[in-house]
Design an enzyme around this catalytic site. Sequence first.
Site, PDB file in Angstrom:
ATOM      1  N   THR A  41       0.474  -1.318  -0.192  1.00 55.07           N
ATOM      2  CA  THR A  41       0.456   0.279   0.168  1.00 55.07           C
ATOM      3  C   THR A  41       0.981   1.053   0.055  1.00 55.07           C
ATOM      4  OG1 THR A  41      -2.081   0.977   1.182  1.00 55.07           O
ATOM      5  CG2 THR A  41      -0.008   0.553   2.393  1.00 55.07           C
ATOM      6  N   CYS A  42       0.699   2.753  -0.532  1.00 55.13           N
ATOM      7  CA  CYS A  42       0.738   3.246  -0.937  1.00 55.13           C
ATOM      8  C   CYS A  42      -0.670   4.510  -0.223  1.00 55.13           C
ATOM      9  CB  CYS A  42       2.009   4.285  -1.307  1.00 55.13           C
ATOM     10  SG  CYS A  42       0.297   3.806  -3.290  1.00 55.13           S
ATOM     11  N   TRP A  43       0.142   5.277  -0.599  1.00 57.82           N
ATOM     12  CA  TRP A  43      -0.977   6.972  -0.320  1.00 57.82           C
ATOM     13  C   TRP A  43      -2.255   6.525  -1.135  1.00 57.82           C
ATOM     14  CZ3 TRP A  43      -3.602   9.130   3.121  1.00 57.82           C
ATOM     15  CH2 TRP A  43      -4.260  10.208   2.793  1.00 57.82           C
ATOM     16  N   TYR A 102      -3.744   4.042   1.968  1.00 57.76           N
ATOM     17  CA  TYR A 102      -4.578   4.105   2.658  1.00 57.76           C
ATOM     18  C   TYR A 102      -5.090   4.651   2.860  1.00 57.76           C
ATOM     19  CZ  TYR A 102      -3.218   5.758   7.446  1.00 57.76           C
ATOM     20  OH  TYR A 102      -3.910   6.605   8.520  1.00 57.76           O
TER      21      TYR A 102
END
Length: 353
Positions: A105-107, A134
Site C-alpha cells: 500500500t501507499c497513499w 491507505y
Amino acid sequence: MALTTSCPGLAMVVPQPIERFLEGTGPLLDVRTPAEFAQGHIPGAVNLPLFSDAERAEVGTLYKQQGRQAAVLHGLAVVGPRLKGLAADLAACSADAEGAPLRLTCWRGGMRSGNVALLAESLELPVRLLHGGYKSFRRWALELFERSWPLRLLGGRTGCGKTELLLALQQRGAAVVDLEGLANHRGSSFGGLGLPRQPSTEHYENQLAIALRALEGAEAIWLEAESAMVGRCRIPAGLWRQMKAAPVLEVQRPLEQRLAHLVAIYGQHDPDAVAEATRRIAKRLGPQRTAIALEAIANGEATEACRQMLDYYDRCYDHDLSGRGVVTVELGEQTAEQAADRLLADGLMGKHT
C-alpha cells in the site's frame, strides 16, 4: 465489478477492496515515506519506503513546477540505484511469508505501490495491492466508528484497577477494547509515566478500528470509562458518542486499597517526573493540596501524595458519570483475576442490554 489500477502495465496485479486486503495473511508493506508512516499506518504494516521524506518532497515540487514527466524521471533517477536492495527486501519478506502474497500500500494505491508491485512481479513474487491505498483504509476506519456497537463501560474511581480487570476479563473470553493500552497512556496527568511514546491520534484511530473489527458479532464490547482524550489521543467522535450513551458497570474498592494500587503503579517512578505531573494539575488541586502533595513526593511518602490527589480525580469522575444509569459492584480486596471470575459467575457482564 472488476477493479482496475491507474498504473500502466500493471495488468496482473488487481487492487483489492479493504476488507479482502485486511483478511490476507501475507506481509503488509507500506511503501510511503517514514514521516507518512509515523503519522499513521495500517496496524501490523512494515515501512518499506520507496522515497525518503526529502526525496518525496523533491518529486512533489517538480510535479507542481514542471509536470508529471519531470517528476517521474527524477523519481526513477532517485530510486534506480536502490532497486537491487529493494528487490532483495521484497524477496526476503516473501520467503518469510511461505508463499502468502505480499500486501502493498501507499497513499492512494497508485504509482508508488504500483511500481513496487511491478518489481515484485518481475521477481515472480505473489503480490496484492490495496484499492485506493491507505487513504481508503482511513475512510473505512472512520466509517467503522459510525456503526452501531454494543458498547458497555467499566467504570470506577481512580485506583480501582479497571484496566487490570478488563484485561483479566479479556483473558477469559470477554470482548474488550483496551483504550489506554492502545494509547500508551493511563488517562491522567500521570498516565504517561513509564510508558512508550503515544501514537498520533490518527494512528490511535487506526488501532481502534482494527480492534473493533476483530470483535464484530460480539453481544457486548467492554471499554473503560474514559474522557474524550486519553493523554494526547482523542477517541473518535463516532465511538465517543456511543460511549456517552452506553450503560456503565461501576466497580468500587476501599480507599486504602485504591491508594495501595496507585502507589504500586506510580511509586516506582522518578520523583521529579511525578512532581512535574502534579504541577500540571496544580490549579485544579488547589494550592494547599498541591503543596502537601509535592512535599510528600519529596519525602518519599507516595501514599500521602496519592491521597491528596484522589479528591480531585474522584470529583472529576463523579461529574462525568452524573445522570448516567450505573450498576455498582463492590470488589473489596479481590485481585483482578478473582474479580473477573466473580463478575462472570454472577452474570454481571451480561446484565447491561
